[in-house]
Design a protein around this motif. Sequence first.
Motif, mmCIF file in Angstrom:
data_model
loop_
_atom_site.group_PDB
_atom_site.id
_atom_site.type_symbol
_atom_site.label_atom_id
_atom_site.label_comp_id
_atom_site.label_asym_id
_atom_site.label_seq_id
_atom_site.Cartn_x
_atom_site.Cartn_y
_atom_site.Cartn_z
ATOM 1 N N LYS A 1 0.818 -1.204 0.000
ATOM 2 C CA LYS A 1 0.000 0.000 0.000
ATOM 3 C C LYS A 1 0.859 1.264 0.000
ATOM 4 C CE LYS A 1 -3.884 2.049 2.405
ATOM 5 N NZ LYS A 1 -4.769 1.993 3.538
ATOM 6 N N GLU A 2 2.007 1.192 0.641
ATOM 7 C CA GLU A 2 2.916 2.337 0.681
ATOM 8 C C GLU A 2 3.644 2.538 -0.651
ATOM 9 O OE1 GLU A 2 3.160 4.512 3.217
ATOM 10 O OE2 GLU A 2 1.508 3.365 4.075
ATOM 11 N N THR A 3 3.751 1.478 -1.442
ATOM 12 C CA THR A 3 4.523 1.522 -2.674
ATOM 13 C C THR A 3 3.671 1.731 -3.925
ATOM 14 O OG1 THR A 3 6.106 0.008 -1.656
ATOM 15 C CG2 THR A 3 6.226 0.249 -4.038
ATOM 16 N N PHE A 4 2.493 1.112 -3.969
ATOM 17 C CA PHE A 4 1.701 1.095 -5.199
ATOM 18 C C PHE A 4 0.440 1.939 -5.085
ATOM 19 C CE2 PHE A 4 3.957 -2.996 -5.003
ATOM 20 C CZ PHE A 4 4.700 -2.887 -6.167
ATOM 21 N N ASP A 5 0.057 2.535 -6.217
ATOM 22 C CA ASP A 5 -1.170 3.325 -6.276
ATOM 23 C C ASP A 5 -2.406 2.441 -6.243
ATOM 24 O OD1 ASP A 5 0.308 5.643 -6.511
ATOM 25 O OD2 ASP A 5 0.296 5.590 -8.694
ATOM 26 N N ILE A 6 -2.346 1.344 -6.957
ATOM 27 C CA ILE A 6 -3.487 0.429 -7.056
ATOM 28 C C ILE A 6 -2.990 -0.984 -6.796
ATOM 29 C CG2 ILE A 6 -5.243 -0.547 -8.584
ATOM 30 C CD1 ILE A 6 -5.223 2.084 -10.112
ATOM 31 N N ILE A 7 -3.734 -1.710 -6.002
ATOM 32 C CA ILE A 7 -3.411 -3.110 -5.726
ATOM 33 C C ILE A 7 -4.641 -3.927 -6.111
ATOM 34 C CG2 ILE A 7 -2.775 -4.806 -3.976
ATOM 35 C CD1 ILE A 7 -1.669 -2.344 -2.365
ATOM 36 N N ILE A 8 -4.444 -4.895 -6.984
ATOM 37 C CA ILE A 8 -5.536 -5.762 -7.425
ATOM 38 C C ILE A 8 -5.245 -7.162 -6.913
ATOM 39 C CG2 ILE A 8 -6.739 -6.760 -9.404
ATOM 40 C CD1 ILE A 8 -5.956 -4.200 -10.950
ATOM 41 N N ILE A 9 -6.227 -7.751 -6.237
ATOM 42 C CA ILE A 9 -6.051 -9.078 -5.660
ATOM 43 C C ILE A 9 -7.165 -9.974 -6.170
ATOM 44 C CG2 ILE A 9 -6.020 -10.421 -3.523
ATOM 45 C CD1 ILE A 9 -5.068 -7.798 -2.148
ATOM 46 N N LYS B 1 3.378 9.138 -3.174
ATOM 47 C CA LYS B 1 3.433 9.666 -1.810
ATOM 48 C C LYS B 1 2.255 10.589 -1.525
ATOM 49 C CE LYS B 1 8.244 8.994 -1.206
ATOM 50 N NZ LYS B 1 8.887 8.557 -0.059
ATOM 51 N N GLU B 2 1.646 11.154 -2.569
ATOM 52 C CA GLU B 2 0.504 12.042 -2.381
ATOM 53 C C GLU B 2 -0.819 11.285 -2.429
ATOM 54 O OE1 GLU B 2 2.636 15.677 -4.837
ATOM 55 O OE2 GLU B 2 0.730 14.894 -5.500
ATOM 56 N N ASN B 3 -0.758 10.020 -2.708
ATOM 57 C CA ASN B 3 -1.953 9.266 -2.998
ATOM 58 C C ASN B 3 -2.153 8.134 -2.001
ATOM 59 O OD1 ASN B 3 -4.076 8.020 -4.413
ATOM 60 N ND2 ASN B 3 -2.626 6.717 -5.464
ATOM 61 N N LYS B 4 -3.382 7.958 -1.559
ATOM 62 C CA LYS B 4 -3.703 6.771 -0.780
ATOM 63 C C LYS B 4 -4.026 5.667 -1.779
ATOM 64 C CE LYS B 4 -5.146 8.347 3.583
ATOM 65 N NZ LYS B 4 -5.853 7.897 4.721
ATOM 66 N N SER B 5 -3.506 4.489 -1.550
ATOM 67 C CA SER B 5 -3.703 3.391 -2.495
ATOM 68 C C SER B 5 -5.179 3.059 -2.651
ATOM 69 C CB SER B 5 -2.960 2.151 -2.011
ATOM 70 O OG SER B 5 -1.588 2.374 -2.046
ATOM 71 N N LYS B 6 -5.534 2.698 -3.857
ATOM 72 C CA LYS B 6 -6.867 2.184 -4.133
ATOM 73 C C LYS B 6 -6.772 0.669 -4.144
ATOM 74 C CE LYS B 6 -9.099 5.962 -4.930
ATOM 75 N NZ LYS B 6 -10.101 6.408 -4.019
ATOM 76 N N TRP B 7 -7.449 0.032 -3.262
ATOM 77 C CA TRP B 7 -7.426 -1.426 -3.182
ATOM 78 C C TRP B 7 -8.588 -1.965 -3.988
ATOM 79 C CZ3 TRP B 7 -4.639 -4.432 0.735
ATOM 80 C CH2 TRP B 7 -3.653 -3.667 1.345
ATOM 81 N N LYS B 8 -8.299 -2.847 -4.892
ATOM 82 C CA LYS B 8 -9.329 -3.481 -5.692
ATOM 83 C C LYS B 8 -9.264 -4.980 -5.418
ATOM 84 C CE LYS B 8 -9.797 0.453 -7.818
ATOM 85 N NZ LYS B 8 -10.753 1.396 -7.369
#
Length: 154
Positions: free
Chosen positions: A6-14, A143-150
């Motif tokens: 979450k700290e590294t990627f803008d979007i995480i798809i699982i 760094k300016e963005n909270k990750s979007k979890w999908k």
Amino acid sequence: LLHAMKETFDIIIIDGGQALDGPALKVIEMAEQLILITELSLTCLHNANRLLRSLEALGVIDRDRIQLVVNRYQKRNDITIEEAEEALKKEIFWKIPNDYKVTQSAINRGLPLHEVSSRADVTRAIEGLAKTLVTDETKLKPKENKSKWKFFRN
């Protein structure tokens, strides 16, 4: 691991697979959005409905954070989109058309759909879904963005 991602990627798809166990429930809780993928068949809609009711009963995720996607959509199907929406008590967010020939070719050749047939309806539908899920907020610097979890589920 997910917190580090979450700290590294803008979007995480699982892809959550079939299990609805402790780890899967934790990931669902952490998700900002859940994409539930189903087909317009009685069995798939029954399973999707069961999953929606289970998630609601467990209080794991708000129903408004769940988006329904119909995979292998055909206009001439025994079950219509309207019937599916009524059965699931939820609007269908996106439809991915059935194109066995193109998707099977991509799978067998080990290539992305856009390299096999960039103009195919199935390719355009998946690209359109991806563009819809990527908001202006996700285009910001990490760094300016909270990750979007999908979270995708069959």
